[in-house]
Scaffold this motif. Structure first.
Motif, PDB file in Angstrom:
ATOM      1  N   VAL A 138      -4.502  -3.525   4.066  1.00 28.28           N
ATOM      2  CA  VAL A 138      -3.949  -4.475   3.580  1.00 28.28           C
ATOM      3  C   VAL A 138      -3.495  -5.246   4.399  1.00 28.28           C
ATOM      4  N   GLY A 139      -2.822  -4.960   5.504  1.00 31.59           N
ATOM      5  CA  GLY A 139      -1.735  -5.764   6.307  1.00 31.59           C
ATOM      6  C   GLY A 139      -2.477  -6.724   7.162  1.00 31.59           C
ATOM      7  N   LYS A 140      -3.571  -6.234   7.733  1.00 29.94           N
ATOM      8  CA  LYS A 140      -4.209  -7.007   8.937  1.00 29.94           C
ATOM      9  C   LYS A 140      -5.184  -8.228   8.078  1.00 29.94           C
ATOM     10  N   PHE A 141      -5.014  -8.239   6.509  1.00 27.00           N
ATOM     11  CA  PHE A 141      -5.663  -9.352   5.758  1.00 27.00           C
ATOM     12  C   PHE A 141      -4.672 -10.241   5.443  1.00 27.00           C
ATOM     13  N   HIS A 142      -3.336 -10.093   5.719  1.00 22.35           N
ATOM     14  CA  HIS A 142      -2.297 -11.111   5.342  1.00 22.35           C
ATOM     15  C   HIS A 142      -2.649 -12.375   5.895  1.00 22.35           C
ATOM     16  N   ARG A 143      -2.165 -13.363   5.623  1.00 16.99           N
ATOM     17  CA  ARG A 143      -2.139 -14.735   6.459  1.00 16.99           C
ATOM     18  C   ARG A 143      -1.066 -14.662   7.623  1.00 16.99           C
ATOM     19  N   ASN A 144       0.021 -13.961   7.422  1.00 15.16           N
ATOM     20  CA  ASN A 144       1.096 -13.774   8.446  1.00 15.16           C
ATOM     21  C   ASN A 144       1.043 -12.353   9.123  1.00 15.16           C
ATOM     22  N   HIS A 145      -0.457 -11.962   9.241  1.00 16.45           N
ATOM     23  CA  HIS A 145      -0.691 -10.588   9.600  1.00 16.45           C
ATOM     24  C   HIS A 145       0.195 -10.068  10.866  1.00 16.45           C
ATOM     25  N   VAL A 146       0.643 -11.193  11.711  1.00 17.53           N
ATOM     26  CA  VAL A 146       1.399 -10.871  13.078  1.00 17.53           C
ATOM     27  C   VAL A 146       2.781 -10.403  12.433  1.00 17.53           C
ATOM     28  N   ASP A 147       3.315 -11.040  11.635  1.00 12.29           N
ATOM     29  CA  ASP A 147       4.821 -10.462  11.119  1.00 12.29           C
ATOM     30  C   ASP A 147       4.621  -9.325  10.586  1.00 12.29           C
ATOM     31  N   THR A 148       3.589  -9.043   9.770  1.00 14.44           N
ATOM     32  CA  THR A 148       3.322  -7.580   9.080  1.00 14.44           C
ATOM     33  C   THR A 148       3.207  -6.458  10.046  1.00 14.44           C
ATOM     34  N   LEU A 149       2.683  -7.111  11.216  1.00 16.03           N
ATOM     35  CA  LEU A 149       2.194  -5.645  12.176  1.00 16.03           C
ATOM     36  C   LEU A 149       3.756  -5.475  12.909  1.00 16.03           C
ATOM     37  N   ARG A 150       4.496  -6.658  13.218  1.00 14.51           N
ATOM     38  CA  ARG A 150       5.574  -6.437  13.644  1.00 14.51           C
ATOM     39  C   ARG A 150       6.749  -5.716  12.993  1.00 14.51           C
ATOM     40  N   SER A 151       6.573  -5.903  11.349  1.00 19.65           N
ATOM     41  CA  SER A 151       7.515  -5.128  10.565  1.00 19.65           C
ATOM     42  C   SER A 151       7.082  -3.808  10.503  1.00 19.65           C
ATOM     43  N   LEU A 152       5.811  -3.374  10.492  1.00 26.35           N
ATOM     44  CA  LEU A 152       5.495  -1.967  10.457  1.00 26.35           C
ATOM     45  C   LEU A 152       5.983  -1.380  11.680  1.00 26.35           C
ATOM     46  N   ALA A 181      17.937   1.681   6.894  1.00 29.42           N
ATOM     47  CA  ALA A 181      17.336   0.712   7.654  1.00 29.42           C
ATOM     48  C   ALA A 181      17.546  -0.822   7.593  1.00 29.42           C
ATOM     49  N   VAL A 182      18.104  -0.980   6.425  1.00 28.34           N
ATOM     50  CA  VAL A 182      18.675  -2.360   6.086  1.00 28.34           C
ATOM     51  C   VAL A 182      19.705  -2.828   6.960  1.00 28.34           C
ATOM     52  N   ALA A 183      20.692  -1.855   7.023  1.00 29.58           N
ATOM     53  CA  ALA A 183      22.228  -1.824   7.757  1.00 29.58           C
ATOM     54  C   ALA A 183      21.633  -2.198   9.169  1.00 29.58           C
ATOM     55  N   LYS A 184      20.483  -1.402   9.648  1.00 26.39           N
ATOM     56  CA  LYS A 184      20.179  -1.614  10.968  1.00 26.39           C
ATOM     57  C   LYS A 184      19.569  -2.928  11.458  1.00 26.39           C
ATOM     58  N   ASN A 193      15.167  -9.016   4.136  1.00 29.05           N
ATOM     59  CA  ASN A 193      14.348  -8.658   2.750  1.00 29.05           C
ATOM     60  C   ASN A 193      12.534  -8.977   3.104  1.00 29.05           C
ATOM     61  N   ARG A 194      12.385  -9.841   3.894  1.00 31.30           N
ATOM     62  CA  ARG A 194      10.753  -9.985   4.236  1.00 31.30           C
ATOM     63  C   ARG A 194      10.307  -8.772   5.374  1.00 31.30           C
ATOM     64  N   SER A 195      11.116  -8.422   6.198  1.00 29.57           N
ATOM     65  CA  SER A 195      10.680  -7.516   7.285  1.00 29.57           C
ATOM     66  C   SER A 195      10.791  -6.132   6.914  1.00 29.57           C
ATOM     67  N   VAL A 196      11.710  -5.622   6.040  1.00 31.69           N
ATOM     68  CA  VAL A 196      12.180  -4.383   5.931  1.00 31.69           C
ATOM     69  C   VAL A 196      11.794  -3.966   4.440  1.00 31.69           C
ATOM     70  N   ASN A 197      12.485  -4.610   3.360  1.00 34.36           N
ATOM     71  CA  ASN A 197      12.461  -4.243   1.962  1.00 34.36           C
ATOM     72  C   ASN A 197      11.153  -4.494   1.586  1.00 34.36           C
ATOM     73  N   GLU A 198      10.636  -5.737   1.733  1.00 31.80           N
ATOM     74  CA  GLU A 198       9.152  -6.079   1.110  1.00 31.80           C
ATOM     75  C   GLU A 198       8.068  -5.276   1.809  1.00 31.80           C
ATOM     76  N   VAL A 199       8.064  -5.018   3.041  1.00 29.04           N
ATOM     77  CA  VAL A 199       6.952  -4.440   3.701  1.00 29.04           C
ATOM     78  C   VAL A 199       6.922  -2.941   3.184  1.00 29.04           C
ATOM     79  N   LEU A 200       8.022  -2.156   3.433  1.00 34.06           N
ATOM     80  CA  LEU A 200       8.214  -0.777   3.036  1.00 34.06           C
ATOM     81  C   LEU A 200       7.931  -0.637   1.288  1.00 34.06           C
ATOM     82  N   ARG A 201       8.416  -1.579   0.745  1.00 38.78           N
ATOM     83  CA  ARG A 201       8.226  -1.145  -0.737  1.00 38.78           C
ATOM     84  C   ARG A 201       6.709  -1.230  -1.046  1.00 38.78           C
ATOM     85  N   ALA A 202       6.154  -2.351  -0.314  1.00 40.12           N
ATOM     86  CA  ALA A 202       4.676  -2.587  -0.546  1.00 40.12           C
ATOM     87  C   ALA A 202       3.866  -1.179  -0.223  1.00 40.12           C
ATOM     88  N   LEU A 203       4.161  -0.800   0.896  1.00 41.67           N
ATOM     89  CA  LEU A 203       3.396   0.396   1.606  1.00 41.67           C
ATOM     90  C   LEU A 203       3.856   1.549   0.654  1.00 41.67           C
TER      91      LEU A 203
END
Length: 346
Positions: free
Chosen positions: A57-71, A95-98, A110-120
């Protein structure tokens, strides 16, 4: 990239123009290769799940660089060996507090922690049939302040255009004219541009596509660029050659490159409190001010709900108020005095 994994060599082009970007691609490819050992019948550790999510999934995102960084951030914080079945509400809260402690905005958390982790985890449960905890995500998403509407003045726009590198100027001008997001601009290719019908197609959030008609200004801008690069609409001239590129060659702009040039442009222009996303607000604000048509702004921006576009409704109200006041001023005349009023003055 060029590396070995389990005595087998893997190599190939990265398609990047900078060492940092090439290293990111190599790291991603290495994880992809490791992910090939994926066995969904066994409980997964976070590292294996992240690699598989990236591969599928992640490498096909338009913002795949941000997805990789979040992972990568999540793996560092949660632990590569942590079983995804052990990730619970307490894990997410930490994780959110950190991430908040790193001084980033609520939206970034929200974008880098919650959304990515929830999708995974959602993919792990639905597609890989893994056992995962039932997490109350609504308790972890941070409240984001209502997005302000910041419009560039004519003077600020002139400063930006005078400060940006010449080969990046068309991309910035396009943002102001079209209201497109940065990722939509970077990803725009000639196959998406139809000069005959005077329209172009972009892919936005959620991989949703929308077709936008060309104004005369957009048509002229794109027409001048048509011979710069074979596939990418927006490109830049290589000044410092790196592996895979030569000086003077035109290559497609990248998300990271565009972000860097925008940051430098803002510094040179000396404009405060203005983000790249505000170019989108500027385009929508000007459209609504000129027409009063919120539906047109909705179509331009690609909002699925008109309520999202309603933030621009104050423009029509303000303009209406100004028009009414101008009308009142034009019609104000000295009131005629009644006979009684004349008698009282005597």
């Amino acid at each position: 990239y060029d590396f070995r994994y389990r005595r087998q060599r893997f190599s190939g082009p990265t398609g990047c123009t900078s060492k940092r970007e090439a290293e990111k691609v190599e790291d991603a490819e290495r994880e992809r290769v490791k992910g090939l050992q994926f066995d969904a019948s066994k409980p997964l550790a976070f590292k294996a799940a992240a690699a598989q999510y990236w591969n599928e999934v992640g490498k096909f995102h338009r913002n795949h660089v941000d997805t990789l960084r979040s992972l990568e951030w999540l793996q560092d914080h949660l632990g590569a060996g942590t079983m995804i079945s052990a990730i619970n509400d307490a894990t997410v809260a930490k994780a959110v507090a950190k991430r908040r402690g790193e001084g980033v905005s609520a939206a970034t958390v929200n974008r880098s922690v919650n959304e990515v982790l929830r999708a995974l985890l959602r993919r792990a449960r639905r597609t890989w049939k893994q056992t995962v905890e039932d997490i109350e995500w609504k308790d972890h998403f941070l409240k984001e302040p209502q997005e302000r509407v910041r419009e560039a003045t004519a003077e600020e726009e002139a400063k930006f255009m005078a400060s940006i590198r010449g080969d990046y100027a068309p991309a910035l001008r396009f943002a102001l004219l079209s209201g497109c997001r940065r990722a939509e601009i970077v990803g725009l290719e000639w196959k998406d541009v139809d000069f005959f019908n005077r329209e172009f197609r972009v892919t936005g959030k959620g991989d949703k596509t929308r077709t936008i008609p060309m104004t005369a200004a957009i048509y002229a801008l794109l027409w001048d660029l048509k011979d710069h690069h074979k596939t990418a609409v927006f490109s830049y001239v290589v000044k410092r050659p790196r592996e895979g590129a030569t000086k003077g060659q035109r290559v497609p702009i990248t998300m990271e490159g565009f972000k860097t040039e925008w940051r430098r442009t803002k510094g040179r222009a000396g404009v405060e409190d203005y983000r790249f996303h505000d170019n989108r607000h500027t385009a929508a604000t000007r459209l609504v001010r000129a027409t009063g048509n919120l539906k047109a702004a909705q179509k331009l921006l690609g909002h699925s709900e008109l309520a999202t576009t309603s933030r621009y409704s104050h423009l029509t109200k303000d303009d209406l108020r100004a028009a009414m006041e101008a009308s009142d001023a034009a019609q104000t005349v000295e009131p005629k005095q009644t006979p009684a009023a004349v008698e009282n003055k005597k």
